[in-house]
Design a protein around this motif. Structure first.
Motif, PDB file in Angstrom:
ATOM      1  N   UNK A 142       0.835  -1.210   0.000  1.00 46.11           N
ATOM      2  CA  UNK A 142       0.000   0.000   0.000  1.00 46.11           C
ATOM      3  C   UNK A 142       0.868   1.258   0.000  1.00 46.11           C
ATOM      4  N   UNK A 143       0.651   2.122  -0.971  1.00 43.44           N
ATOM      5  CA  UNK A 143       1.379   3.385  -1.043  1.00 43.44           C
ATOM      6  C   UNK A 143       0.668   4.420  -0.175  1.00 43.44           C
ATOM      7  N   UNK A 144       1.386   4.934   0.825  1.00 46.35           N
ATOM      8  CA  UNK A 144       0.813   5.921   1.743  1.00 46.35           C
ATOM      9  C   UNK A 144       1.144   7.334   1.295  1.00 46.35           C
ATOM     10  N   UNK A 145       2.380   7.556   0.875  1.00 38.84           N
ATOM     11  CA  UNK A 145       2.805   8.856   0.369  1.00 38.84           C
ATOM     12  C   UNK A 145       3.475   8.656  -0.982  1.00 38.84           C
ATOM     13  N   UNK A 146       3.022   9.418  -1.970  1.00 38.20           N
ATOM     14  CA  UNK A 146       3.502   9.226  -3.340  1.00 38.20           C
ATOM     15  C   UNK A 146       4.184  10.489  -3.857  1.00 38.20           C
ATOM     16  N   UNK A 147       5.395  10.734  -3.372  1.00 34.91           N
ATOM     17  CA  UNK A 147       6.185  11.850  -3.892  1.00 34.91           C
ATOM     18  C   UNK A 147       5.711  13.215  -3.440  1.00 34.91           C
ATOM     19  N   UNK A 148       5.538  13.400  -2.123  1.00 29.41           N
ATOM     20  CA  UNK A 148       5.045  14.669  -1.588  1.00 29.41           C
ATOM     21  C   UNK A 148       6.214  15.629  -1.353  1.00 29.41           C
ATOM     22  N   UNK A 149       6.060  16.851  -1.842  1.00 32.10           N
ATOM     23  CA  UNK A 149       7.072  17.893  -1.659  1.00 32.10           C
ATOM     24  C   UNK A 149       6.415  19.169  -1.162  1.00 32.10           C
ATOM     25  N   UNK A 150       7.190  20.005  -0.475  1.00 26.48           N
ATOM     26  CA  UNK A 150       6.657  21.286  -0.008  1.00 26.48           C
ATOM     27  C   UNK A 150       7.655  22.023   0.865  1.00 26.48           C
ATOM     28  N   UNK A 151       7.343  23.297   1.142  1.00 30.98           N
ATOM     29  CA  UNK A 151       8.188  24.137   1.986  1.00 30.98           C
ATOM     30  C   UNK A 151       7.339  24.760   3.097  1.00 30.98           C
ATOM     31  N   UNK A 152       7.943  24.901   4.270  1.00 28.40           N
ATOM     32  CA  UNK A 152       7.279  25.491   5.427  1.00 28.40           C
ATOM     33  C   UNK A 152       8.202  26.555   6.009  1.00 28.40           C
ATOM     34  N   UNK A 153       7.700  27.792   6.073  1.00 31.79           N
ATOM     35  CA  UNK A 153       8.558  28.928   6.409  1.00 31.79           C
ATOM     36  C   UNK A 153       8.407  29.386   7.862  1.00 31.79           C
ATOM     37  N   UNK A 154       9.465  29.969   8.426  1.00 32.72           N
ATOM     38  CA  UNK A 154       9.403  30.497   9.795  1.00 32.72           C
ATOM     39  C   UNK A 154       8.343  31.585   9.925  1.00 32.72           C
ATOM     40  N   UNK A 155       7.627  31.564  11.037  1.00 29.49           N
ATOM     41  CA  UNK A 155       6.609  32.572  11.299  1.00 29.49           C
ATOM     42  C   UNK A 155       5.267  32.270  10.684  1.00 29.49           C
ATOM     43  N   UNK A 156       5.187  31.202   9.867  1.00 33.23           N
ATOM     44  CA  UNK A 156       3.922  30.799   9.254  1.00 33.23           C
ATOM     45  C   UNK A 156       3.315  29.627  10.012  1.00 33.23           C
ATOM     46  N   UNK A 157       1.997  29.623  10.128  1.00 34.68           N
ATOM     47  CA  UNK A 157       1.284  28.456  10.624  1.00 34.68           C
ATOM     48  C   UNK A 157       0.838  27.661   9.407  1.00 34.68           C
ATOM     49  N   UNK A 158       1.549  26.579   9.130  1.00 36.01           N
ATOM     50  CA  UNK A 158       1.299  25.776   7.936  1.00 36.01           C
ATOM     51  C   UNK A 158       0.455  24.565   8.297  1.00 36.01           C
ATOM     52  N   UNK A 159      -0.587  24.326   7.530  1.00 38.72           N
ATOM     53  CA  UNK A 159      -1.510  23.225   7.799  1.00 38.72           C
ATOM     54  C   UNK A 159      -1.376  22.142   6.742  1.00 38.72           C
ATOM     55  N   UNK A 160      -1.422  20.887   7.197  1.00 39.08           N
ATOM     56  CA  UNK A 160      -1.539  19.746   6.294  1.00 39.08           C
ATOM     57  C   UNK A 160      -2.910  19.142   6.552  1.00 39.08           C
ATOM     58  N   UNK A 161      -3.752  19.149   5.532  1.00 35.58           N
ATOM     59  CA  UNK A 161      -5.135  18.704   5.706  1.00 35.58           C
ATOM     60  C   UNK A 161      -5.434  17.534   4.780  1.00 35.58           C
ATOM     61  N   UNK A 162      -6.539  16.862   5.065  1.00 34.23           N
ATOM     62  CA  UNK A 162      -6.977  15.732   4.255  1.00 34.23           C
ATOM     63  C   UNK A 162      -7.817  14.800   5.102  1.00 34.23           C
ATOM     64  N   UNK A 163      -8.557  13.937   4.460  1.00 36.86           N
ATOM     65  CA  UNK A 163      -9.398  12.999   5.174  1.00 36.86           C
ATOM     66  C   UNK A 163      -8.598  11.897   5.851  1.00 36.86           C
ATOM     67  N   UNK A 164      -9.285  11.030   6.564  1.00 32.68           N
ATOM     68  CA  UNK A 164      -8.626   9.914   7.231  1.00 32.68           C
ATOM     69  C   UNK A 164      -7.991   8.990   6.192  1.00 32.68           C
ATOM     70  N   UNK A 165      -6.770   8.552   6.483  1.00 28.72           N
ATOM     71  CA  UNK A 165      -6.086   7.630   5.591  1.00 28.72           C
ATOM     72  C   UNK A 165      -5.435   8.264   4.384  1.00 28.72           C
ATOM     73  N   UNK A 166      -5.316   9.604   4.373  1.00 26.90           N
ATOM     74  CA  UNK A 166      -4.716  10.275   3.214  1.00 26.90           C
ATOM     75  C   UNK A 166      -3.203  10.407   3.332  1.00 26.90           C
TER      76      UNK A 166
END
Length: 248
Positions: free
Chosen positions: A14-38
């Motif tokens: 089962x593939x849980x994460x398929x090539x996820x990329x991103x940046x999170x910067x200082x001073x920002x409140x960064x959210x990762x959202x999605x349904x259950x099992x995403x």
């Protein structure tokens, strides 16, 4: 800054994460959202070292957390603060002792210095009066605030919050969101929050990443999320709004 590059994780076939990329910067409140099992909680665990992905990089201000030597990994861990979903407080320790626990484990500070730091963090979350109480003697919302105090006691550069509003009433959830945002801004922390709470998305989502079936399908801010042309995201938003309206 935290940067993730091409994170891939499987469990069995089962593939849980398929090539996820991103940046999170200082001073920002960064959210990762999605349904259950995403895959959002697995992604968080990859970022803090609890799960090792098969491929990808997790960079903390350019330092590779996954392939760095022991000294590099230990240094990065000391710069992390984590608020776990259930609070993860020690039932046998007082509120003050819970907050000071990372200082006992990871620093050489004297007893007085550790107590002063723990008290300062409790004061910052408005719980100085509860210092000598046990976790069983405080509410769920207070436990989350104690968890935040413990997460910032090491003066972290990076703060991770896993479903900080889970199990809380709407008013308490708003207060927790406000506290996370205030602390992020005050100390210029790079904050990453795992959530499915609609209010959090709209109120503190300076940067939002939407995961669906292990893939990043959308990235933006709270001001643009309702303008998405991604059907899966629109369905997710509608379902959350419907749930919130039903509870109201």
């Amino acid at each position: 800054m935290i940067e993730i590059k091409n994170i891939q994780k499987t469990f069995g076939d089962r593939t849980i994460l398929a090539g996820v990329s991103g940046k999170f910067k200082p001073g920002d409140t960064s959210l990762i959202i999605g349904g259950s099992g995403t895959g959002k909680s697995v992604l968080l665990k990859c970022m803090i070292g609890l799960v090792k992905p098969e491929e990808g990089q997790v960079l903390y201000d350019g330092r590779d957390f996954l392939t760095g030597d022991d000294d590099t990994q230990k240094a990065i861990r000391r710069e992390m603060g984590v608020l776990f979903q259930g609070g993860a407080l020690f039932d046998s320790k007082t509120v003050l002792e819970n907050v000071g626990f990372p200082l006992d484990m990871l620093t050489d500070l004297g007893t007085a210095e550790k107590i002063d730091r723990a008290k300062f963090c409790l004061q910052r979350v408005g719980l100085e009066a509860a210092a000598n109480r046990m976790p069983s003697e405080i509410s769920g919302g207070m436990k989350k605030r104690v968890g935040i105090a413990r997460a910032i006691v090491m003066n972290p550069k990076y703060l991770f919050c896993d479903e900080p509003n889970s199990g809380l009433d709407p008013l308490t959830s708003i207060k927790i969101d406000e506290l996370i945002r205030e602390i992020t801004d005050e100390f210029q922390i790079t904050t990453v929050v795992i959530t499915h709470d609609m209010n959090s998305m709209m109120e503190i989502g300076e940067k939002i990443m939407f995961l669906y079936q292990g893939k990043k399908l959308w990235e933006g801010s709270s001001s643009t999320i309702t303008q998405s042309n991604v059907p899966e995201l629109n369905e997710f938003i509608y379902a959350n709004k419907l749930l919130r309206d039903t509870k109201a």
